[in-house]
Design a protein around this motif. Structure first.
Motif, PDB file in Angstrom:
ATOM      1  N   PHE A   1      71.914  46.249  -2.926  1.00 24.18           N
ATOM      2  CA  PHE A   1      72.261  44.852  -2.680  1.00 24.18           C
ATOM      3  C   PHE A   1      72.036  44.483  -1.213  1.00 24.18           C
ATOM      4  CE2 PHE A   1      75.388  41.594  -1.457  1.00 24.18           C
ATOM      5  CZ  PHE A   1      74.999  40.565  -2.299  1.00 24.18           C
ATOM      6  N   ALA A   2      72.334  45.428  -0.316  1.00 26.34           N
ATOM      7  CA  ALA A   2      72.118  45.160   1.112  1.00 26.34           C
ATOM      8  C   ALA A   2      70.644  44.893   1.402  1.00 26.34           C
ATOM      9  CB  ALA A   2      72.633  46.323   1.947  1.00 26.34           C
ATOM     10  N   GLY A   3      69.754  45.675   0.777  1.00 25.25           N
ATOM     11  CA  GLY A   3      68.327  45.432   0.961  1.00 25.25           C
ATOM     12  C   GLY A   3      67.902  44.109   0.368  1.00 25.25           C
ATOM     13  N   TRP A   4      68.415  43.806  -0.826  1.00 25.14           N
ATOM     14  CA  TRP A   4      68.143  42.530  -1.510  1.00 25.14           C
ATOM     15  C   TRP A   4      68.558  41.349  -0.631  1.00 25.14           C
ATOM     16  CZ3 TRP A   4      71.526  38.739  -3.339  1.00 25.14           C
ATOM     17  CH2 TRP A   4      71.056  37.899  -4.350  1.00 25.14           C
ATOM     18  N   LEU A   5      69.681  41.505   0.057  1.00 22.09           N
ATOM     19  CA  LEU A   5      70.206  40.439   0.895  1.00 22.09           C
ATOM     20  C   LEU A   5      69.521  40.378   2.259  1.00 22.09           C
ATOM     21  CD1 LEU A   5      72.456  38.252   1.289  1.00 22.09           C
ATOM     22  CD2 LEU A   5      73.880  40.087   2.234  1.00 22.09           C
ATOM     23  N   THR A   6      69.185  41.523   2.810  1.00 23.44           N
ATOM     24  CA  THR A   6      68.699  41.578   4.190  1.00 23.44           C
ATOM     25  C   THR A   6      67.390  40.834   4.375  1.00 23.44           C
ATOM     26  OG1 THR A   6      69.792  43.689   4.594  1.00 23.44           O
ATOM     27  CG2 THR A   6      67.953  43.141   6.037  1.00 23.44           C
ATOM     28  N   ILE A   7      66.502  40.909   3.376  1.00 27.35           N
ATOM     29  CA  ILE A   7      65.169  40.335   3.562  1.00 27.35           C
ATOM     30  C   ILE A   7      65.224  38.848   3.921  1.00 27.35           C
ATOM     31  CG2 ILE A   7      64.780  39.760   1.135  1.00 27.35           C
ATOM     32  CD1 ILE A   7      61.874  40.675   1.526  1.00 27.35           C
ATOM     33  N   HIS A   8      66.213  38.148   3.411  1.00 30.00           N
ATOM     34  CA  HIS A   8      66.349  36.736   3.749  1.00 30.00           C
ATOM     35  C   HIS A   8      67.658  36.438   4.486  1.00 30.00           C
ATOM     36  CE1 HIS A   8      68.991  36.881   0.244  1.00 30.00           C
ATOM     37  NE2 HIS A   8      69.544  35.779   0.711  1.00 30.00           N
TER      38      HIS A   8
ATOM     39  N   GLU B   1      63.603  34.171   0.555  1.00 30.71           N
ATOM     40  CA  GLU B   1      64.536  34.396  -0.540  1.00 30.71           C
ATOM     41  C   GLU B   1      63.886  34.135  -1.891  1.00 30.71           C
ATOM     42  OE1 GLU B   1      69.195  33.406  -1.518  1.00 30.71           O
ATOM     43  OE2 GLU B   1      68.056  32.060  -0.232  1.00 30.71           O
ATOM     44  N   GLY B   2      63.090  33.082  -1.981  1.00 31.36           N
ATOM     45  CA  GLY B   2      62.512  32.722  -3.259  1.00 31.36           C
ATOM     46  C   GLY B   2      61.259  33.479  -3.620  1.00 31.36           C
ATOM     47  N   ILE B   3      60.550  34.011  -2.632  1.00 31.22           N
ATOM     48  CA  ILE B   3      59.278  34.678  -2.901  1.00 31.22           C
ATOM     49  C   ILE B   3      59.317  36.135  -2.455  1.00 31.22           C
ATOM     50  CG2 ILE B   3      56.802  34.654  -2.445  1.00 31.22           C
ATOM     51  CD1 ILE B   3      57.015  31.637  -2.076  1.00 31.22           C
ATOM     52  N   GLY B   4      59.523  36.357  -1.167  1.00 26.88           N
ATOM     53  CA  GLY B   4      59.450  37.727  -0.655  1.00 26.88           C
ATOM     54  C   GLY B   4      60.479  38.653  -1.261  1.00 26.88           C
ATOM     55  N   ARG B   5      61.715  38.140  -1.421  1.00 25.08           N
ATOM     56  CA  ARG B   5      62.771  38.997  -1.941  1.00 25.08           C
ATOM     57  C   ARG B   5      62.498  39.423  -3.378  1.00 25.08           C
ATOM     58  NH1 ARG B   5      66.778  37.608  -4.949  1.00 25.08           N
ATOM     59  NH2 ARG B   5      66.636  35.397  -4.456  1.00 25.08           N
ATOM     60  N   GLN B   6      61.819  38.577  -4.165  1.00 27.35           N
ATOM     61  CA  GLN B   6      61.574  38.883  -5.565  1.00 27.35           C
ATOM     62  C   GLN B   6      60.292  39.697  -5.767  1.00 27.35           C
ATOM     63  OE1 GLN B   6      63.567  38.202  -8.185  1.00 27.35           O
ATOM     64  NE2 GLN B   6      65.108  37.383  -6.823  1.00 27.35           N
ATOM     65  N   THR B   7      59.315  39.545  -4.899  1.00 29.04           N
ATOM     66  CA  THR B   7      58.055  40.264  -5.065  1.00 29.04           C
ATOM     67  C   THR B   7      58.053  41.602  -4.336  1.00 29.04           C
ATOM     68  OG1 THR B   7      57.124  39.037  -3.194  1.00 29.04           O
ATOM     69  CG2 THR B   7      56.751  38.135  -5.394  1.00 29.04           C
ATOM     70  N   VAL B   8      58.887  41.747  -3.311  1.00 32.38           N
ATOM     71  CA  VAL B   8      59.005  43.023  -2.595  1.00 32.38           C
ATOM     72  C   VAL B   8      60.178  43.783  -3.213  1.00 32.38           C
ATOM     73  CG1 VAL B   8      59.396  44.128  -0.369  1.00 32.38           C
ATOM     74  CG2 VAL B   8      58.092  41.987  -0.489  1.00 32.38           C
ATOM     75  N   VAL B   9      59.887  44.882  -3.910  1.00 34.95           N
ATOM     76  CA  VAL B   9      60.931  45.605  -4.643  1.00 34.95           C
ATOM     77  C   VAL B   9      61.319  46.916  -3.979  1.00 34.95           C
ATOM     78  CG1 VAL B   9      60.328  44.545  -6.837  1.00 34.95           C
ATOM     79  CG2 VAL B   9      59.185  46.660  -6.142  1.00 34.95           C
ATOM     80  N   SER B  10      60.704  47.230  -2.858  1.00 37.99           N
ATOM     81  CA  SER B  10      61.053  48.446  -2.138  1.00 37.99           C
ATOM     82  C   SER B  10      62.226  48.164  -1.200  1.00 37.99           C
ATOM     83  CB  SER B  10      59.853  48.957  -1.329  1.00 37.99           C
ATOM     84  OG  SER B  10      60.243  49.952  -0.414  1.00 37.99           O
ATOM     85  N   ASP B  11      63.293  48.954  -1.337  1.00 37.14           N
ATOM     86  CA  ASP B  11      64.454  48.754  -0.478  1.00 37.14           C
ATOM     87  C   ASP B  11      64.103  48.943   0.989  1.00 37.14           C
ATOM     88  OD1 ASP B  11      66.147  48.189  -2.593  1.00 37.14           O
ATOM     89  OD2 ASP B  11      66.739  50.282  -2.871  1.00 37.14           O
ATOM     90  N   ALA B  12      63.309  49.957   1.284  1.00 33.62           N
ATOM     91  CA  ALA B  12      62.937  50.227   2.674  1.00 33.62           C
ATOM     92  C   ALA B  12      62.149  49.059   3.262  1.00 33.62           C
ATOM     93  CB  ALA B  12      62.122  51.516   2.760  1.00 33.62           C
TER      94      ALA B  12
END
Length: 336
Positions: A233-240, A299-310
């Motif tokens: 979840f932290a990775g999911w949140l961090t990107i945006h 949030e709408g594009i990068g977070r959903q298309t980038v699936v690598s936590d790192a």
């Protein structure tokens, strides 16, 4: 001994206004047209009359000051002369140059001037996040008190670990992503605007909103962390989230600056203190809206298309470092 009486005014206020008000009104109409459009909106007659009307109004202002005819009239003429001077002698810059100056120096300088308020708002947000996390972690019922069910989107304490994981890595379609980005950008912009606007009420609602946002974030973290998905979840949140939360903190800081000026105006009148504080605060708010646009894209594009936590952590961390360097590192301002 002969009594010395005060001298009578040398100029009658009503007659003076009647004799010159036509020139003042014409100058104001010309200046207003130039401000709304440009000098190209004037005809030849107005262009030729402008310098003469300006000098006449300056002479009127001098008379009003010397004879103390009318304080309100003096204030009006001072403002009119200032506007006319700017249009006649001020350096006119194109909208593109003004936009460039905003991003090059205006926004970063204003953000640096609000660094104390920004740090304070971030501290409140962190405190709210910790409180929200521990409340929901100790009693999941707190989640429903902090986050409305329609905003949770199925991410609740009763959801399974598998369903929560799917919300972090579901790629979806491009149309849905675009709509999602637009919706979240609108939502985040509203949060920032409210945080800024509510600052006029002595900043109290703004600070409460910051704390509530932290509580909501902490509640969501607790839901995922209790299912063993805290890092995901932290990775999911961090990107945006690094961009989005910093933007909200800046908007709240701008509202706090205005609220502080209203609550503690010092020697100025409250309205004057609010206007003074509002200049830099409004600049910071405009920059925060730009940041929210970037956050909405991530949030709408990068977070959903980038699936690598790192990679998510890398993008979010790089975005945060970039914003901090852009806003707070000292820079050359050029020759005066």
């Amino acid at each position: 001994m002969t009594e010395i009486l005060p001298a009578a005014p040398l100029v009658n206020a009503s007659r003076f206004r009647a004799a010159h008000e036509g020139d003042w009104d014409r100058l104001e109409r010309i200046i207003t047209r130039m401000e709304k459009r440009s000098v190209g909106a004037l005809d030849d007659e107005d262009i030729l009359a402008l310098p003469l009307l300006y000098r006449t109004t300056l002479s009127s202002l001098s008379v009003v000051r010397e004879t103390s005819l009318d304080r309100a009239l003096a204030t009006y003429l001072e403002r009119l002369c200032t506007r006319a001077y700017f249009q006649l002698y001020g350096v006119q810059t194109s909208p593109w140059r003004q936009l460039g100056a905003f991003f090059a120096t205006g926004w970063p300088r204003a953000a640096r001037s609000l660094w104390r308020e920004t740090v304070f708002c971030i501290a409140l947000m962190v405190a709210g996040t910790l409180a929200g996390y521990f409340l929901v972690h100790s009693d999941p019922a707190w989640f429903y008190a902090l986050i409305p069910e329609d905003l949770a989107g199925g991410r609740t304490p009763t959801a399974s670990a598998e369903s929560l994981r799917n919300t972090l890595y579901d790629t979806g379609g491009e149309g849905a992503l675009a709509a999602f980005a637009t919706a979240l950008y609108t939502h985040n912009s509203q949060v920032a605007i409210f945080a800024f606007a509510l600052g006029f009420a002595f900043a109290v609602p703004t600070l409460l909103l910051v704390i509530y946002n932290g509580l909501s974030l902490g509640a969501m973290i607790a839901v995922f962390a209790d299912k063993g998905l805290g890092v995901n979840f932290a990775g999911w949140l961090t990107i945006h989230g690094t961009t989005e939360l910093l933007a909200v903190a800046l908007a709240a800081a701008a509202g706090t600056r205005i609220g502080s000026a209203v609550a503690f105006p010092g020697r100025e009148a409250r309205s004057e203190a609010a206007v003074t504080a509002g200049r830099e605060a409004a600049t910071v708010m405009a920059g925060a809206v730009c940041m929210l646009l970037v956050a909405g894209i991530l949030e709408g594009i990068g977070r959903q298309t980038v699936v690598s936590d790192a990679l998510r952590f890398g993008i979010g961390g790089a975005a945060l470092a970039g914003w901090l360097a852009y806003l707070y590192l000292p820079r050359r301002t050029g020759a005066a």
